[in-house]
Structure formats: C-alpha cells, structure tokens
Design a protein around this motif. Sequence first.
Motif, short mmCIF file in Angstrom:
data_model
loop_
_atom_site.label_atom_id
_atom_site.label_comp_id
_atom_site.label_asym_id
_atom_site.label_seq_id
_atom_site.Cartn_x
_atom_site.Cartn_y
_atom_site.Cartn_z
N UNK A 3 0.85 -1.12 -0.08
CA UNK A 3 0.08 -0.15 0.03
C UNK A 3 0.69 1.24 0.00
N UNK A 4 2.06 1.07 0.44
CA UNK A 4 2.77 2.59 0.72
C UNK A 4 3.59 2.66 -0.74
N UNK A 5 3.89 1.77 -1.54
CA UNK A 5 4.17 1.86 -2.73
C UNK A 5 3.29 2.30 -3.56
N UNK A 6 2.01 1.85 -3.52
CA UNK A 6 0.91 2.61 -4.30
C UNK A 6 0.67 3.84 -4.12
N UNK A 7 0.82 4.49 -2.70
CA UNK A 7 0.75 5.75 -2.35
C UNK A 7 1.77 6.60 -2.93
N UNK A 8 2.94 6.06 -2.78
CA UNK A 8 4.09 6.61 -3.31
C UNK A 8 3.94 6.89 -4.99
N UNK A 9 3.64 6.03 -5.69
CA UNK A 9 3.49 6.11 -7.14
C UNK A 9 2.00 7.04 -7.14
N UNK A 13 2.63 10.45 -9.64
CA UNK A 13 1.44 10.92 -10.59
C UNK A 13 0.94 12.25 -10.41
N UNK A 14 0.78 12.51 -9.16
CA UNK A 14 -0.29 13.77 -8.58
C UNK A 14 0.74 14.84 -9.15
N UNK A 15 2.24 14.64 -8.84
CA UNK A 15 3.17 15.69 -9.13
C UNK A 15 3.60 15.93 -10.71
N UNK A 16 3.37 14.75 -11.18
CA UNK A 16 3.53 14.86 -12.87
C UNK A 16 2.41 15.38 -13.37
N UNK A 17 1.29 15.16 -12.82
CA UNK A 17 0.06 15.79 -13.61
C UNK A 17 0.03 17.37 -12.89
N UNK A 18 0.30 17.84 -11.96
CA UNK A 18 0.59 19.12 -11.71
C UNK A 18 1.48 19.87 -12.68
#
Length: 96
Positions: A3-9, A13-18
Amino acid sequence: MSASQAYDREAQNDVRLNDLASKLSTLRQVTNDIHNQASDSSLIQSSTEAFSNLTSSIKHSSQRLARSAGVTLPVYKTVFLILALVFFFYLVWRLV
C-alpha cells in the motif's frame, strides 16, 4: 505491491499531473500572445493602406494643381522679381 508503494506512485503521478497542468497553462498563454500579435498585424496593414491612400491622394492633387496652374516661365519670373524686391527693400530698411 504494498500500500505504501501505491501511495508513493500516486503521489508521483500527482506531481507529474501538476507539472503537466503547468506546462499546459504556459502553452495556452503563448497561444494567446501569438493571437494578440496576429491581431496587431491587422492594425499595421490598415495603417499601411491608409498611408498608401494618402500618398495617392496627394499625388493626384499635385497633378491637378500643376495642370490648373499652368506653371510657365513668366510665372517663375514674376515670383523671382517679387522675392528680389522684398529682399531689396529689406536691405534698404536694415541700412536706414
């Protein structure tokens, strides 16, 4: 995958989207600037056309004036004589 790896990814993704949204905003701004400059060129074209019309009008007016005045040699002599008399009287007046 934990779950922590999923949250990191998801965070990546949010950073790249921004980042992508920021680039898109910049692209829109550049597009608007190009549009504004293209609109300004129409102002330049209309100014050029107005100047061309003015030049043409002045040319035609000067041609009509030359035809109507019928400028000949006696007119030049008369103008020169008047200017010479004015200059002569000016010199006499300055000496007195």
